[in-house]
Scaffold this active site. Structure first.
Site, PDB file in Angstrom:
ATOM      1  N   LYS A  67    -115.886  93.327  37.801  1.00 25.52           N
ATOM      2  CA  LYS A  67    -114.802  93.679  37.631  1.00 25.52           C
ATOM      3  C   LYS A  67    -114.242  93.988  36.277  1.00 25.52           C
ATOM      4  O   LYS A  67    -113.925  92.849  35.781  1.00 25.52           O
ATOM      5  CB  LYS A  67    -113.874  93.225  38.689  1.00 25.52           C
ATOM      6  CG  LYS A  67    -112.493  93.742  39.068  1.00 25.52           C
ATOM      7  CD  LYS A  67    -111.604  93.646  37.957  1.00 25.52           C
ATOM      8  CE  LYS A  67    -110.025  93.922  37.864  1.00 25.52           C
ATOM      9  NZ  LYS A  67    -109.563  94.477  36.633  1.00 25.52           N
TER      10      LYS A  67
ATOM     11  N   GLU B  99    -113.147  80.573  32.343  1.00 22.38           N
ATOM     12  CA  GLU B  99    -113.146  80.590  30.883  1.00 22.38           C
ATOM     13  C   GLU B  99    -111.517  80.994  30.621  1.00 22.38           C
ATOM     14  O   GLU B  99    -111.549  82.132  30.519  1.00 22.38           O
ATOM     15  CB  GLU B  99    -114.038  81.687  30.396  1.00 22.38           C
ATOM     16  CG  GLU B  99    -115.473  81.336  30.637  1.00 22.38           C
ATOM     17  CD  GLU B  99    -116.110  79.974  29.992  1.00 22.38           C
ATOM     18  OE1 GLU B  99    -115.699  79.735  28.788  1.00 22.38           O
ATOM     19  OE2 GLU B  99    -116.904  79.418  30.560  1.00 22.38           O
TER      20      GLU B  99
ATOM     21  N   CYS C 289    -109.379  84.146  22.500  1.00 20.19           N
ATOM     22  CA  CYS C 289    -108.962  82.868  23.223  1.00 20.19           C
ATOM     23  C   CYS C 289    -108.935  81.631  22.372  1.00 20.19           C
ATOM     24  O   CYS C 289    -108.252  80.737  22.661  1.00 20.19           O
ATOM     25  CB  CYS C 289    -109.710  82.843  24.434  1.00 20.19           C
ATOM     26  SG  CYS C 289    -111.560  83.003  24.221  1.00 20.19           S
TER      27      CYS C 289
ATOM     28  N   GLU D 132     -99.658  80.071  24.409  1.00 24.32           N
ATOM     29  CA  GLU D 132    -100.534  81.083  24.009  1.00 24.32           C
ATOM     30  C   GLU D 132    -100.020  82.440  23.709  1.00 24.32           C
ATOM     31  O   GLU D 132     -99.318  82.794  24.373  1.00 24.32           O
ATOM     32  CB  GLU D 132    -101.819  81.214  24.690  1.00 24.32           C
ATOM     33  CG  GLU D 132    -102.819  82.309  24.336  1.00 24.32           C
ATOM     34  CD  GLU D 132    -104.150  82.434  25.250  1.00 24.32           C
ATOM     35  OE1 GLU D 132    -103.486  82.797  26.716  1.00 24.32           O
ATOM     36  OE2 GLU D 132    -105.039  82.461  24.974  1.00 24.32           O
TER      37      GLU D 132
HETATM   38  P1  NAD Z   1    -105.527  88.374  32.497  1.00 28.39           P
HETATM   39  O1  NAD Z   1    -105.834  86.982  33.289  1.00 28.39           O
HETATM   40  O2  NAD Z   1    -104.391  88.953  32.595  1.00 28.39           O
HETATM   41  O3  NAD Z   1    -106.700  89.679  33.068  1.00 28.39           O
HETATM   42  C1  NAD Z   1    -108.115  89.119  33.293  1.00 28.39           C
HETATM   43  C2  NAD Z   1    -108.712  89.941  34.376  1.00 28.39           C
HETATM   44  O4  NAD Z   1    -108.262  89.449  35.705  1.00 28.39           O
HETATM   45  C3  NAD Z   1    -108.465  91.398  34.167  1.00 28.39           C
HETATM   46  O5  NAD Z   1    -109.737  91.877  34.765  1.00 28.39           O
HETATM   47  C4  NAD Z   1    -107.195  91.504  35.433  1.00 28.39           C
HETATM   48  O6  NAD Z   1    -107.307  92.999  35.992  1.00 28.39           O
HETATM   49  C5  NAD Z   1    -107.791  90.458  36.489  1.00 28.39           C
HETATM   50  N1  NAD Z   1    -106.728  90.112  37.053  1.00 28.39           N
HETATM   51  C6  NAD Z   1    -105.420  90.075  36.747  1.00 28.39           C
HETATM   52  N2  NAD Z   1    -104.461  89.588  37.681  1.00 28.39           N
HETATM   53  C7  NAD Z   1    -105.497  89.450  39.023  1.00 28.39           C
HETATM   54  C8  NAD Z   1    -105.383  88.936  40.224  1.00 28.39           C
HETATM   55  N3  NAD Z   1    -104.079  88.331  40.796  1.00 28.39           N
HETATM   56  N4  NAD Z   1    -106.432  88.520  41.118  1.00 28.39           N
HETATM   57  C9  NAD Z   1    -107.674  88.915  40.568  1.00 28.39           C
HETATM   58  N5  NAD Z   1    -107.899  89.449  39.227  1.00 28.39           N
HETATM   59  C10 NAD Z   1    -106.759  89.554  38.538  1.00 28.39           C
HETATM   60  O7  NAD Z   1    -106.097  88.051  31.036  1.00 28.39           O
HETATM   61  P2  NAD Z   1    -106.168  89.239  30.002  1.00 28.39           P
HETATM   62  O8  NAD Z   1    -104.879  89.389  29.640  1.00 28.39           O
HETATM   63  O9  NAD Z   1    -106.963  90.514  30.283  1.00 28.39           O
HETATM   64  O10 NAD Z   1    -107.048  88.481  28.624  1.00 28.39           O
HETATM   65  C11 NAD Z   1    -106.338  87.596  28.052  1.00 28.39           C
HETATM   66  C12 NAD Z   1    -106.378  86.257  28.383  1.00 28.39           C
HETATM   67  O11 NAD Z   1    -107.797  85.622  28.541  1.00 28.39           O
HETATM   68  C13 NAD Z   1    -106.172  85.279  27.516  1.00 28.39           C
HETATM   69  O12 NAD Z   1    -105.319  84.257  28.026  1.00 28.39           O
HETATM   70  C14 NAD Z   1    -107.318  84.626  26.923  1.00 28.39           C
HETATM   71  O13 NAD Z   1    -107.150  83.571  26.214  1.00 28.39           O
HETATM   72  C15 NAD Z   1    -108.299  84.737  27.878  1.00 28.39           C
HETATM   73  N6  NAD Z   1    -109.407  84.690  27.639  1.00 28.39           N
HETATM   74  C16 NAD Z   1    -110.174  83.474  27.663  1.00 28.39           C
HETATM   75  C17 NAD Z   1    -111.777  83.485  27.045  1.00 28.39           C
HETATM   76  C18 NAD Z   1    -112.759  82.243  27.164  1.00 28.39           C
HETATM   77  O14 NAD Z   1    -113.878  82.462  26.934  1.00 28.39           O
HETATM   78  N7  NAD Z   1    -111.841  81.168  27.484  1.00 28.39           N
HETATM   79  C19 NAD Z   1    -112.368  84.705  26.774  1.00 28.39           C
HETATM   80  C20 NAD Z   1    -111.378  86.023  26.547  1.00 28.39           C
HETATM   81  C21 NAD Z   1    -110.278  86.025  27.172  1.00 28.39           C
END
Ligand code: NAD
Length: 493
Positions: free
Chosen positions: A187, A262, A296, A396
């Site tokens: 996804k 992650e 992140c 964050e």
């Molecule tokens: P997000 O959590 O908003 O979204 C991530 C994914 O989850 C997207 O594909 C989104 O559509 C999906 N999602 C959102 N709501 C959902 C739900 N209710 N059920 C299932 N899936 C859902 O995060 P983002 O804004 O895309 O990315 C930024 C965040 O990701 C930051 O907090 C960053 O630190 C983190 N991040 C962590 C790593 C790591 O390796 N630790 C790497 C990259 C990003």
């Protein structure tokens, strides 16, 4: 600055009326209409993609389930051959993928060419190689029992990915899973799905069997949650915010399936008084301008010894103010826009809340003038300082920003660094490597880097603890092992 000329393949891909989902080896319409993908440098629509819902997720998972017996029955070498061909195709299409990644995420084209895409290809090769050397039957030397551990793939693995490094993170996830013999359902983020969808073409081109790799996008609640809930998904991996990670973790807990999370971070840099101040200023300025600070694991709390605070600030201010900001598709740009209007507004709001709570700007937030980018999501890199209880030092933000803290005593600074609930990555800056190494052990996170921030290589495990993640990391042999389950086979003698 002049934009890079788009390749015909990039244009053809973007100009499709709708970029459909890749399910069971076929480009498929989905049930939830379409979504527009925005170019963050202009605010214009870049492409239109099919949006999936639970019924599409069901088709993708069924396809992956049906493909599993064949894929898992191939020898590791046979799978590795196909994965090496996939890596070849990624490299052969590197410029198309880099252009898509740049237009979609807003990052500088040099970064996409130099890191995001080649590092993704290298990941696929690394795990393909590892899979051919792994032991799938490990004899156990036990008194009076003939026994072995037989290691087998799980089945369908589900992946939910974020928008900041879509291609690299996708490869980090599916590389080990596929090499271990699992099939995958991806996804992609609805904000930046393009390079991941393009991967479908490459999988098709190199003959990865239908159903082994399935890719769709859609909103999280409509198309992410049904993936984690699907009864045929045997293992989940989620990369994204801690808030959504908790939800996915709860669903997987309820279903009793393994889940790799992650998540977000609030990393610190501890700059000791004996550090090379110029190198630290350069490295930390780079940490918040890389990907416009949407990283992140980056350092967003900078603990600076009082003896070097002023010198450091002078140097870092000079570097940040000289950063060339513009559309990532123009060569020579060092920092692009924020990924979306939502993200830009979030960063601005944090800055103003931080100041309202008493923080002082060290480098002010500005809206830079960018040629052709009046409707783009550009903000300048900026720094605040003040009390650590400030919202900008605690939460964050995910933008080109950091919070500066002046300290006197190293042990006290380490204790304060460890107060946040995140635990992804920190860095220590010092010319005394023994001292740096000791400090690196004392800061609590999955990763401690010395005289650098954001250090990645295959073979170097990367993962978070506490609010930053659980269930194993990425990029190392442990990650490969995560995608195999152990079955003990024993016979009393
Ligand atoms: P997000 O959590 O908003 O979204 C991530 C994914 O989850 C997207 O594909 C989104 O559509 C999906 N999602 C959102 N709501 C959902 C739900 N209710 N059920 C299932 N899936 C859902 O995060 P983002 O804004 O895309 O990315 C930024 C965040 O990701 C930051 O907090 C960053 O630190 C983190 N991040 C962590 C790593 C790591 O390796 N630790 C790497 C990259 C990003």
């Amino acid at each position: 600055m002049t934009p890079v000329e788009l390749l015909p393949q990039t244009k053809t891909f973007l100009e499709q009326p709708v970029i459909r989902a890749f399910i069971n080896g076929t480009w498929s319409d989905t049930a939830s209409g379409t979504l527009d993908v925005t170019d963050p440098a202009t605010g214009n629509t870049l492409a239109t993609v099919s949006a999936a819902n639970a019924s599409d997720v069901d088709k993708a998972v069924e396809a992956a389930h049906a493909a599993f017996p064949h894929w898992s029955s191939l020898s590791p070498g046979q799978r590795a051959v196909l994965l090496q061909r996939l890596a070849d195709a990624i490299e052969a299409n590197q410029e198309v993928l880099a252009q898509l990644e740049t237009l979609d995420v807003g990052k500088p084209i040099d970064n996409a060419r130099g890191f995001d895409i080649p590092f993704g290809a290298e990941c696929v090769r690394y795990f393909a190689d590892l899979s051919t050397q792994a032991s799938y039957d490990v004899p156990l030397a036990i008194k009076n029992i003939e026994a072995r551990v037989h290691r087998v793939p799980y089945g369908v693995c589900g992946f939910i990915f974020p928008w900041n490094f879509p291609f690299t993170i996708c490869c980090w996830g599916i590389g080990p899973a596929l090499a271990a013999g699992n099939t995958v359902v991806i996804k992609a983020s609805e904000v930046t799905p393009l390079s991941t969808l393009y991967l479908g073409h490459l999988a098709e081109q190199v003959g990865i069997p239908a159903g082994v790799i399935n890719i769709y996008t859609g909103t999280g609640p409509e198309s992410g949650q049904p993936l984690a809930e699907h009864p045929l998904v045997r293992r989940m991996s989620f990369t994204g915010s801690s808030a959504v990670g908790k939800l996915i973790g709860r669903i997987c807990g309820e279903r009793v399936i393994p889940c790799k999370l992650e998540l977000g971070g609030k990393g610190a840099a501890l700059v000791l008084e004996d550090a090379d101040v110029s190198a630290a200023a350069e490295g930390l300025a780079g940490a918040i301008t890389l990907n416009t600070g949407q990283v992140c694991c980056t350092a967003t709390r900078w603990y600076l010894h009082e003896n070097i605070f002023d010198t450091f600030v002078d140097k870092v201010r000079g570097i940040l103010e000289a950063t060339s900001i513009g559309s990532g598709i123009c060569e020579g740009v060092q920092m692009g826009p924020l990924v979306s209007k939502v993200q830009k507004t979030r960063v601005e709001e944090y800055y103003h809340k931080g100041i309202a709570e008493g923080a002082t700007p060290v480098v002010e937030l500005k809206r830079p003038e960018v040629q052709g980018g009046a409707n783009g999501f550009f903000l300048s890199p900026h720094l605040l300082t003040g009390d650590e209880s400030n919202i900008c030092c605690r939460e964050e933000i995910f933008g080109p920003t950091a919070f500066l803290v002046k300290y006197k005593d190293e042990a006290d600074a380490i204790e304060r660094i460890n107060r946040v609930r995140y635990g992804l990555a920190n860095s220590i800056w010092s010319l005394d490597l023994a001292r740096a190494s000791k400090a690196a052990e004392s800061v609590v996170a999955g990763n401690s880097w010395i005289n650098a921030h954001n250090v990645f290589a295959y073979g170097l495990p990367y993962g978070g603890i506490n609010l930053s993640g659980v269930g194993g990391g990425v990029n190392s042999p442990e990650t490969f092992n995560d995608y195999l389950r152990n079955q003990t086979i024993a016979r009393p003698l």
